[in-house]
Design a protein around this motif. Structure first.
Motif, PDB file in Angstrom:
ATOM      1  N   ASP A 134       0.827  -1.212   0.000  1.00 25.20           N
ATOM      2  CA  ASP A 134       0.000   0.000   0.000  1.00 25.20           C
ATOM      3  C   ASP A 134       0.861   1.262   0.000  1.00 25.20           C
ATOM      4  O   ASP A 134       0.494   2.274  -0.615  1.00 25.20           O
ATOM      5  CB  ASP A 134      -0.943   0.000   1.201  1.00 25.20           C
ATOM      6  CG  ASP A 134      -2.212  -0.805   0.945  1.00 25.20           C
ATOM      7  OD1 ASP A 134      -2.608  -0.921  -0.223  1.00 25.20           O
ATOM      8  OD2 ASP A 134      -2.798  -1.326   1.913  1.00 25.20           O
ATOM      9  N   ALA A 188      -3.562  -6.200   0.801  1.00 20.03           N
ATOM     10  CA  ALA A 188      -3.328  -4.758   0.668  1.00 20.03           C
ATOM     11  C   ALA A 188      -4.621  -4.115   0.181  1.00 20.03           C
ATOM     12  O   ALA A 188      -5.365  -4.702  -0.606  1.00 20.03           O
ATOM     13  CB  ALA A 188      -2.193  -4.493  -0.315  1.00 20.03           C
ATOM     14  N   LYS A 189      -4.886  -2.908   0.633  1.00 20.01           N
ATOM     15  CA  LYS A 189      -6.135  -2.236   0.266  1.00 20.01           C
ATOM     16  C   LYS A 189      -6.246  -2.072  -1.243  1.00 20.01           C
ATOM     17  O   LYS A 189      -7.325  -2.214  -1.819  1.00 20.01           O
ATOM     18  CB  LYS A 189      -6.219  -0.887   0.977  1.00 20.01           C
ATOM     19  CG  LYS A 189      -6.365  -1.027   2.489  1.00 20.01           C
ATOM     20  CD  LYS A 189      -6.357   0.314   3.205  1.00 20.01           C
ATOM     21  CE  LYS A 189      -6.447   0.110   4.709  1.00 20.01           C
ATOM     22  NZ  LYS A 189      -6.398   1.390   5.453  1.00 20.01           N
TER      23      LYS A 189
END
Length: 739
Positions: A134, A188-189
């Motif tokens: 990220d 991860a976003k």
């Protein structure tokens, strides 16, 4: 998997997805399915501007790249985008977005690098943390001024999620658990919102025993049966002591245990210990050392090669075990012999390079700048090694000594290093509870694209890629930013006739802005034509693109190129203008590259409407991303252009076709005969016959030997054939069989 297996459909499809689309991809596969070979192939066969990185120093050295922290200048710690910092020692290891950008110092050269990369390859991705990914996403979006994932950069993730997981320190775990479901990269976003395409290599090259393959598969899938576990534990033999001529290596869980075994065995050998020191030059930090800086050896010591032979003979490979037969008194060479009948080899120091990527504007390529080197014998003591360090290696015989303390993934990593079950010895039983797979990993892996869906998605992705490259060719942002920077910097320069120069530069900047406005309107039209609900309107695309290019090219030549070349030539002879002139050259390069991109767009649009083969059109579109200019096109630049990838082989081929002998080509080009023949191997069956390189009778003898000894390395074939046959002649025969 020494040679490219063109019959491996999954491998070749993955190559096409990487080279001919702009999709983000996670390429996985069981141990021994050719992931490392895939990375090497992409490095050698991609036109895209590429950077290779990995989460750790050792993984980066093995991949021939750099660490992610070095590439993105990341601070060490944990990244939580919106974390409310307390500004005390308790959270000094945590970075939110503001603190991250306060720490990451992006110079002009660093920005240019990150803006120009087309493909980022991240190897050993099982060890990559979600928060690190990220942070990388945040930096790329900012630098590239693009809100798409990773700022529009294509990312290729390579690894096996069933192997070693990311490292999360105890003080980080609690905080991380509040923001991420797991520390794995896929959580991860950026990837939860935009997951990558999952592709899998399935053909196993390391093992051939079906029983062993089934056990490894079931361990991965968390369904190892009682019968399979009982079979594994029949190899439990805590009192086993290998014979001196049996090259067993012990795989253990901790460094101190491996070190103790190696030290004990080394001390038990007769004779004196020789300390062979590495030669470290310039910038090569200790965290990247691939082997001990002081390698202690004795004659008789069991050793393992830690990299493949870089020579033509391929005498050893990463993980091959032998023993030290002789150590030269000078300390600059030694001989390693093998118990499998292989030919003894002389080993010298090899150099590992600590590299930094940089962008060359004239060549429009990402170059590797060597910061420092570490020269050491590519060996380590091999009575024992940790399971962690064994990842990626292959062994014929191994003792697994885990003491019952297997971490997640360690059972699979340890067992999958072996070619066969016959080479396995267990010093501790494998308990049922140690065979476990993270459920989130299993859930993520279940999203693998079905084999039958790959061809249709590949074609659709290739067509989208062609459209994307056409749209990118009409994007003027980089050129405008280059002129804007030139104008801003000019106000701080103390040069002759500054006011007059400012007048010219600002006029160029305004012209570029106007062209960008026109281009953006056309891009909106083109985007609509490319994304029609049924299918792209290629006739209309061709018509509109041809007209657009015909309008832009005269504008570029008259209002930008000519004006800038005249201005550059005039100011090159004035005082105090050296840096300013270099900046003008950079602007001229950006403009001329844009001109060439637009010219190629017309060709691509014509190929689309004519219905040319999709592969050929994709290759043309790929060329839009890397247009090298002849330096002679830039006033005041005299450096000769560098040879393109494959150019040196083509030159040798053309000289050979003209009637010149191997010896004549060698003399003319300053190369060895073996190197020239190596160039010509690429063209066997396509302009070169094997009998032109090797006497027909000798060739048939070599071919007969190769057929009778399938899979044997060149060194073994040479031992059979004797001194009258050279290694390059064996390579010619191997190439002819392949063709």
């Amino acid at each position: 998997m020494a040679e490219l297996d063109v019959q491996n459909t999954a491998f070749m499809q993955a190559v096409s997805f990487v080279n001919q689309t702009n999709r983000n991809i996670f390429l996985t596969g069981k141990a021994g399915t050719g992931k490392t070979t895939f990375l090497k192939y992409i490095r050698q066969h991609s036109y895209k501007k590429m950077a290779v990185a990995a989460p750790t120093g050792v993984a980066a050295m093995n991949a021939g790249g750099t660490t992610l922290h070095s590439l993105f200048w990341l601070p060490f710690g944990m990244y939580i985008e919106d974390y409310a910092l307390a500004w005390n020692d308790d959270d000094s290891h945590i970075y939110n977005r503001r603190r991250l950008f306060g720490k990451v110092k992006l110079t002009k050269q660093r920005r240019a690098l990150l803006q120009e990369i087309d493909l980022l390859v991240i190897d050993e991705v099982s060890m990559l943390r979600a928060d690190t990914l990220d942070a990388i996403d945040a930096i790329l979006k900012s630098v590239r001024r693009d809100a798409r994932p990773f700022g529009g950069l294509q990312v290729l993730f390579i690894g096996d999620m069933y192997q070693l997981p990311p490292v999360v320190k105890e003080r980080e775990r609690e905080v991380m658990n509040h923001h991420y479901p797991t520390p794995f990269f896929f959580d991860a976003k950026v990837l939860r919102e935009y997951p990558p395409l999952l592709l899998e290599l399935k053909k196993i090259y390391r093992q051939s025993e079906q029983t062993f393959i089934d056990i490894l598969n079931d361990i991965r899938n968390n369904c190892c049966s009682t019968e399979q576990l009982e079979l594994l534990n029949t190899y439990y033999n805590p009192d086993f002591v290998p014979a001196k001529d049996e090259p067993y290596i012990t795989l253990t869980t901790h460094n101190h245990r491996a070190d103790a075994i190696n030290r004990r065995e080394l001390e038990a050998l007769p004779g004196k210990t020789t300390a062979l020191k590495a030669k470290v030059s310039n910038d090569f930090p200790e965290s990247l050392y691939p082997v001990e800086v002081e390698l202690e050896l004795k004659v008789g010591a069991q050793v393992m090669f830690i990299r493949n032979d870089s020579g033509d003979e391929r005498r050893y490979y990463n993980g091959k075990i032998g023993y030290v037969k002789h150590i030269d008194e000078s300390g600059d060479a030694l001989i390693v012999d093998f118990t499998d009948g292989g030919e003894a080899v002389e080993v010298k120091r090899e150099a590992w390079e600590n590299i930094r990527y940089r962008y060359d504007k004239v060549e429009d390529k990402i170059e590797e700048e060597v910061l420092g080197t570490f020269a050491q014998f590519p060996l380590r003591l091999a009575w024992a090694i940790t399971i962690h360090k064994s990842q990626g290696l292959t062994f014929d015989k191994a003792i697994i000594d885990a003491g019952g303390s297997f971490a997640a993934g360690q059972v699979y990593v340890a067992l999958s290093r072996l070619r066969t079950l016959d080479g396995l010895v267990l010093y501790s039983r494998i308990p049922a509870h140690s065979i476990r797979t993270d459920q989130q990993v299993a859930l993520f892996s279940s999203n693998m694209l079905a084999e039958e869906d790959v061809p249709a998605l590949l074609e659709a992705s290739q067509r989208n890629y062609i459209g994307h490259m056409l749209l990118q060719a009409f994007k003027w942002d980089t050129v405008v930013e280059t002129l804007a920077t030139l104008s801003t910097d000019l106000t701080t320069r103390n040069i002759a006739d500054q006011a007059e120069a400012m007048h010219v530069v600002q006029a160029l900047f305004r012209t570029c802005e106007n062209l960008r406005d026109v281009a953006n309107k056309f891009r909106n039209q083109l985007d609509g034509l490319l994304n029609k609900q049924t299918h792209p309107d290629y006739v209309r695309i061709h018509e509109r693109t041809t007209k657009a290019v015909a309008w832009f090219l005269p504008q570029i030549d008259a209002e930008l190129v000519t004006v800038l070349e005249v201005h550059l030539t005039m100011w090159a002879i004035k005082k105090r203008t050296k840096k300013y002139v270099e900046a003008l050259k950079e602007s001229l390069v950006a403009i001329k590259r844009k001109r060439e991109q637009l010219r190629q767009c017309a060709t691509i649009a014509e190929a689309l409407v004519k219905g040319d083969a999709l592969q050929a059109i994709v290759t043309k579109a790929d060329g839009l991303a890397a247009i090298a200019l002849d330096p002679s096109e830039i006033p005041g630049t005299s450096a000769a252009p560098k040879a393109k990838k494959g150019e040196t082989k083509r030159i040798s081929f053309e000289l050979f076709q003209s009637g010149k002998s191997i010896g004549e080509i060698s003399t003319e080009r300053g190369l060895t005969s073996g190197t020239v023949i190596g160039h010509l191997l690429e063209f066997i069956g396509n302009g070169v016959e094997a009998t032109q390189l090797v006497d027909a009778a000798k060739l048939e003898t070599i071919l007969d030997t190769l057929r009778k000894n399938p899979g044997k390395p060149s060194s073994a074939i040479k031992s059979i054939l004797g001194p009258d046959v050279e290694y390059h002649e064996i390579r010619v025969a191997q190439a002819s069989i392949k063709k």
